[in-house]
Write a protein that holds these residues in place. Structure first.
Motif, short mmCIF file in Angstrom:
data_model
loop_
_atom_site.label_atom_id
_atom_site.label_comp_id
_atom_site.label_asym_id
_atom_site.label_seq_id
_atom_site.Cartn_x
_atom_site.Cartn_y
_atom_site.Cartn_z
N TYR A 48 4.38 -3.13 26.29
CA TYR A 48 3.32 -2.73 25.36
C TYR A 48 3.67 -1.42 24.68
N GLU A 49 4.19 -0.46 25.44
CA GLU A 49 4.60 0.82 24.85
C GLU A 49 5.66 0.63 23.76
N GLN A 50 6.58 -0.28 24.00
CA GLN A 50 7.75 -0.39 23.13
C GLN A 50 7.54 -1.34 21.96
N GLU A 51 6.75 -2.42 22.15
CA GLU A 51 6.65 -3.39 21.06
C GLU A 51 5.31 -4.08 20.94
N LEU A 52 4.68 -4.43 22.04
CA LEU A 52 3.46 -5.23 21.96
C LEU A 52 2.33 -4.49 21.24
N TYR A 53 2.36 -3.17 21.27
CA TYR A 53 1.34 -2.41 20.53
C TYR A 53 1.33 -2.76 19.05
N ARG A 54 2.49 -3.27 18.55
CA ARG A 54 2.60 -3.60 17.14
C ARG A 54 1.60 -4.68 16.72
N PHE A 55 1.22 -5.57 17.63
CA PHE A 55 0.20 -6.56 17.30
C PHE A 55 -1.10 -5.87 16.88
N ASP A 56 -1.51 -4.89 17.67
CA ASP A 56 -2.74 -4.17 17.35
C ASP A 56 -2.59 -3.37 16.06
N GLN A 57 -1.43 -2.77 15.88
CA GLN A 57 -1.20 -1.95 14.69
C GLN A 57 -1.16 -2.80 13.42
N LEU A 58 -0.44 -3.92 13.47
CA LEU A 58 -0.33 -4.79 12.30
C LEU A 58 -1.68 -5.44 11.99
N TYR A 59 -2.42 -5.80 13.01
CA TYR A 59 -3.77 -6.33 12.79
C TYR A 59 -4.64 -5.30 12.09
N ARG A 60 -4.55 -4.06 12.55
CA ARG A 60 -5.32 -2.99 11.88
C ARG A 60 -4.86 -2.80 10.45
N HIS A 61 -3.55 -2.77 10.23
CA HIS A 61 -3.04 -2.59 8.86
C HIS A 61 -3.51 -3.72 7.95
N PHE A 62 -3.46 -4.94 8.45
CA PHE A 62 -3.92 -6.07 7.65
C PHE A 62 -5.39 -5.92 7.30
N CYS A 63 -6.20 -5.62 8.30
CA CYS A 63 -7.64 -5.50 8.07
C CYS A 63 -7.97 -4.35 7.11
N GLU A 64 -7.27 -3.23 7.27
CA GLU A 64 -7.47 -2.10 6.36
C GLU A 64 -7.22 -2.51 4.92
N ALA A 65 -6.07 -3.15 4.68
CA ALA A 65 -5.69 -3.53 3.32
C ALA A 65 -6.64 -4.61 2.79
N ALA A 66 -6.97 -5.59 3.62
CA ALA A 66 -7.88 -6.65 3.18
C ALA A 66 -9.26 -6.09 2.87
N ASP A 67 -9.72 -5.14 3.67
CA ASP A 67 -11.01 -4.50 3.40
C ASP A 67 -11.00 -3.78 2.06
N GLN A 68 -9.89 -3.09 1.78
CA GLN A 68 -9.79 -2.36 0.52
C GLN A 68 -9.82 -3.32 -0.66
N ALA A 69 -9.11 -4.45 -0.54
CA ALA A 69 -9.11 -5.43 -1.63
C ALA A 69 -10.50 -6.04 -1.82
N GLU A 70 -11.14 -6.37 -0.73
CA GLU A 70 -12.46 -7.00 -0.82
C GLU A 70 -13.51 -6.02 -1.32
N ALA A 71 -13.33 -4.74 -1.01
CA ALA A 71 -14.28 -3.73 -1.49
C ALA A 71 -14.28 -3.64 -3.00
N GLU A 72 -13.17 -4.04 -3.62
CA GLU A 72 -13.07 -4.02 -5.08
C GLU A 72 -13.27 -5.41 -5.67
N GLY A 73 -13.84 -6.30 -4.86
CA GLY A 73 -14.21 -7.62 -5.37
C GLY A 73 -13.13 -8.67 -5.29
N TRP A 74 -12.08 -8.41 -4.55
CA TRP A 74 -10.97 -9.35 -4.46
C TRP A 74 -11.06 -10.11 -3.15
N GLY A 75 -11.40 -11.39 -3.21
CA GLY A 75 -11.53 -12.21 -2.01
C GLY A 75 -10.36 -13.13 -1.79
N VAL A 76 -9.24 -12.87 -2.45
CA VAL A 76 -8.08 -13.77 -2.38
C VAL A 76 -7.53 -13.91 -0.96
#
Length: 908
Positions: A428-456
């Motif tokens: 988890y220290e070396q690699e598995l944490y990336r699942f949590d990080q990438l999930y957060r990055h995806f959600c952050e970016a998707a939230d930003q797009a949707e906040a501006e009306g983009w539901g793609v």
């Protein structure tokens, strides 16, 4: 022409230009009476009708070779055979008092034959401001074509007197934007046209754009002035030569459509729709079209009009109906229209979805980066507010994060089984944490797009959510649960330790006390951020390592169980004993720890103190230094993530809070090191957290009919009490084992990622034994001085043009660029704009390219850039420059000489 104009013209000839002899023929005797009243000092007037030619010649060339003379004759200029003063006339200057001659002279033009052309353009010179502006542009050797082009530039207020600038200025006006940033509200177009003839009209009478909404069928006011002053023909001839556009009834709307369609056709990797092929301009014009539209898109002052007009043309062309049949590869290099960007974003989303099980994340990244460098998704472009650039950029960020997530899942699909708890913890220290990080990055970016009306991203979002929650969290919980649950062996719940990993309750003794010393003034600052989990700390570590003279090292400690604030915070204070009161409060050496004041008292016993991070940041350098001067241990408490996630109304903003926390802690560490002389800083947390965007279902709930007897405290993710019974849905443990806390306190925590109940928000949770909750980050940050300090500050990667002796012989030329080193903590990526320049003028399209590869393979850090030359004359012996400039600042990064040898013109 009035007398004052004659005086001015003659004074300029004699006194500014230093002419000694000036001939003036006045066959109509219009100005004979003016001779005696001329206001020109220091000259002598000789009349050829009163003095013989021979006498005049002798006087000028023998008797007085220094004096200044005006030779006046009330007759036409003689032909060469009959001109006794021809040799004198040839080395002297001829003055004419007709208006065209005066204008020609004032402009400093050498070609006398232009008088008739200026006579045709006499309306242009009725306005003094127009004349003054043209005067600043004219060169002595200009032709009639040059003059018309420069008059057009003045009328449309072009940045430069060249065809591109003139056309773009008109299109900017056509789009409904004020010319040169001037806002006109008080006057109408009709009033301008009524008043535009007066020689004393102010500058803003020249042009007017009073439209708010663009109407491509109605020419702008600037065009009305072009037509009114008789320069339409000159404009369309210039356009024909530059772009190959010629129609029986040419107009700006049709020109614009053909320019955009030609640019689209050139960059399209496929067959143009039959219905659009007739709109493509001749092949010989493509070079100029491509370069012109590239410059327009790249223009900080006019890019907004490109956005608006290209959108209108896309609607006219019904472009959407042509895009459905085209794939990403066909459209990848097209930047002409916004609908193309939307089509690529949709197609790339579908590619991520449909190839998730075998995805090539690097291919997705290359496509996304190419589009983020382009006109519609770049965050470096300030164009129309109606173009969702931030949303589009965020869409591509989300697609890259999703691709990386699925690629990581594919690598671990059947690899979440580990030999023991220590191996899984390290994974988890070396690699598995990336699942949590990438999930957060995806959600952050998707939230930003949707906040501006983009539901793609919504269909993909559901699939990422399922992959994270149903697969990763579930699989991780099952794999880790085998090491926690005593049913599967010894069970961590009964022996809370992992070889090589310090326990959180040992934090002060192992990490702090040996770094601080009251006697020699050594201080250690400890920043404790509530619910700051390991994956966010990894991102913060990268950022800190990018700062000059900062060295950050990330490790972890095994958090206390249950993983909640009161116990986690208390465990990291200096203590000999941890214990629970009967009512559930945590005691440190018999003292309560729940408030800042109470923690401050405990820290005072070791020469320390407690302070809120926001309070420390608010202090000036001197005030802050005085504040910590007598202390060797300073605990700085920060609470952004937990404060947001713990409340139902705000828990949806958890990932926003994580981003904010990363930024705030980086600022806090910088403030401590740069302003408070803190050379040693530790960053840690009390616990981590679990968070999913989707609300939990009943299956995520561990059913408890009633709280067991002996319950002291019951929360969503843990229950504290004494003499608790076992329960099949829970892990039953003792804080004496998991936190070295006395007081006979026991706990229940739900197995896996379950909750006991959903009240008060249920997506953000902590308290249990999942790795996201108990792998507590510890970042050691040092201020490095002297020889041990990094030799350089954080820098951007260097980019070099490969090859030597760059010679261009075709309209289009490709250059290979190399990113010289891999991106790392201290080496950041760079986005550059690339073009070939003649002096300060680009003679190709301008391409934007980002270099941010972290690969050690040099071949993976190379990129090709294709540039298209303007269709113009180039000098073989001249050295042109290929220039790379940083996109954000415009600072030149590299320049190499190129030669252009276009021996023949060919189509492409």
């Amino acid at each position: 022409m009035d007398k004052s104009q004659i005086d001015t013209a003659l004074n300029r000839l004699f006194h500014q230009q230093g002419k000694r002899i000036v001939f003036w023929n006045d066959p109509q005797r219009e100005f004979e009476d003016t001779l005696t009243t001329l206001a020109v000092q220091g000259i002598q007037i000789l009349r050829l009708d009163q003095a013989g030619a021979l006498a005049v010649k002798v006087r000028l060339e023998r008797d007085d070779t220094e004096g200044q003379y005006l030779i006046y004759s009330p007759t036409p200029e003689p032909d060469y055979d009959n001109d006794w003063l021809l040799d004198v006339r040839l080395y002297s200057h001829t003055f004419r008092a007709d208006r065209a001659s005066i204008i020609l002279d004032e402009l400093g033009l050498a070609n006398q034959a232009l008088r008739s052309h200026l006579e045709q353009r006499k309306k242009f010179f009725d306005n003094k401001e127009r004349f003054r502006k043209l005067q600043s542009l004219v060169s002595p050797q200009d032709t009639d074509i040059d003059l018309d082009r420069k008059m057009l530039a003045v009328l449309v207020r072009a940045d430069q007197p060249d065809p591109f600038a003139i056309v773009l200025a008109l299109f900017h006006s056509l789009a409904g934007f004020p010319v040169s940033g001037v806002s006109y509200t008080a006057r109408t177009k009709a009033s301008v046209l009524r008043e535009g003839d007066g020689p004393n009209d102010p500058e803003d009478d020249l042009l007017l754009n009073d439209k708010v909404e663009p109407d491509m069928g109605t020419p702008p006011a600037a065009w009305d002035m072009v037509a009114k002053l008789g320069l339409e023909g000159a404009f369309w001839q210039m356009v024909k030569v530059s772009f190959g556009y010629a129609e029986e009834m040419p107009n700006l709307r049709n020109l614009l459509i053909r320019l955009l369609v030609t640019d689209y056709a050139h960059h399209l990797n496929g067959v143009m729709p039959t219905s659009l092929q007739h709109l493509v301009l001749p092949p010989s014009a493509k070079q100029n079209v491509i370069a012109c539209l590239s410059h327009w898109r790249d223009s900080a002052s006019r890019g907004s009009s490109y956005d608006r007009l290209s959108g209108m043309v896309a609607d006219i062309l019904k472009l959407d109906s042509h895009l459905d049949s085209l794939d990403i590869d066909a459209l990848l290099n097209v930047m002409t229209f916004l609908p193309v960007e939307k089509a690529i974003a949709r197609s790339l989303r579908d590619r991520v979805r449909h190839t998730a099980d075998s995805i090539n994340a690097e291919d997705i990244r290359k496509i996304a980066l190419r589009r983020q460098d382009g006109h519609w998704a770049s965050t470096n472009i300030t164009g129309s507010a109606n173009v969702p650039r931030k949303a589009l950029h965020a869409v591509y960020d989300a697609l890259v994060a999703a691709a990386d997530f699925f690629a990581l899942r594919n690598n671990h699909l059947h690899r979440l089984d580990f030999a023991d708890a220590a191996a899984m913890y390290r994974a988890y220290e070396q690699e598995l944490y990336r699942f949590d990080q990438l999930y957060r990055h995806f959600c952050e970016a998707a939230d930003q797009a949707e906040a501006e009306g983009w539901g793609v991203l919504k269909p993909l979002r559901q699939e990422v959510e399922v992959a994270y929650g149903n697969w990763f969290i579930t699989a991780l919980a099952l794999a880790w649960g085998k090491f926690v649950d005593p049913k599967f062996g010894k069970g961590l719940i009964n022996a809370w330790s992992i070889e090589g990993v310090p326990n959180q309750h040992q934090f002060f003794d192992k990490q702090v006390s040996n770094r601080a010393d009251r006697n020699d003034g050594r201080k250690v600052f400890v920043v404790i951020s509530d619910a700051f989990r390991y994956e966010a700390a990894q991102e913060l570590t990268r950022e800190l390592n990018g700062k000059y003279r900062f060295e950050a090292k990330l490790s972890s400690q095994l958090g206390v169980l249950p993983s909640y604030t009161a116990l986690g915070m208390a465990s990291m204070l200096p203590h000999k004993t941890l214990a629970y009161k009967a009512t559930g409060e945590v005691l440190v050496d018999g003292k309560l720890t729940s408030s800042m004041e109470l923690r401050n008292e405990i820290l005072a016993s070791v020469g320390g103190m407690a302070v809120k991070g926001e309070d420390l940041l608010a202090m000036s350098r001197d005030a802050g230094r005085d504040f910590v001067r007598e202390r060797s241990v300073i605990y700085v408490y920060h609470d952004t993530v937990d404060a947001t996630g713990h409340h139902a109304p705000t828990e949806a903003k958890t990932f926003d809070a994580v981003r904010q926390a990363i930024n705030e802690i980086a600022s806090l560490v910088g403030h401590i090191i740069n302003n408070l002389n803190g050379s040693q800083v530790m960053v840690t947390a009390d616990h981590g957290f679990l968070f999913e965007e989707s609300a939990p279902a009943e299956t995520d709930k561990s059913a408890l009919a009633d709280k067991p007897e002996g319950t002291v405290l019951a929360k969503k993710r843990y229950l504290l009490g004494r003499a608790l019974p076992d329960h099949e849905s829970t892990w039953h443990g003792h804080t004496s084992i998991t936190a070295h806390a006395g007081g006979d306190m026991e706990f229940w925590i739900p197995k896996g990622a379950n909750r006991f109940h959903f009240t008060g928000g249920a997506r953000f949770i902590h308290g249990g034994a999942m790795l996201q909750e108990i792998v507590v980050p510890v970042i050691e940050v040092k201020h490095i001085r002297g020889k041990a300090a990094p030799t350089t500050r954080s820098k951007q990667v260097a980019v070099h043009v490969l090859g030597t002796n760059h010679k261009i012989t075709t309209p289009r030329h490709r250059f290979e660029l190399l990113q010289t080193e891999a991106v790392s903590d201290r080496v950041k990526g760079i986005t550059v704009k690339v073009a070939i320049y003649d002096g300060d003028e680009p003679v190709t399209n301008i391409e934007t390219v980002t270099f941010d590869s972290a690969s050690d393979n040099m071949n993976e850090r190379k990129k090709w850039v294709s540039l298209v030359l303007l269709d113009r004359q180039y000098e073989k012996q001249k050295r042109y420059r290929l220039v790379l400039r940083e996109a954000e600042t415009g600072i030149e990064q590299q320049s190499v000489e190129v030669t252009i040898d276009r021996a023949f013109t060919d189509d492409f």
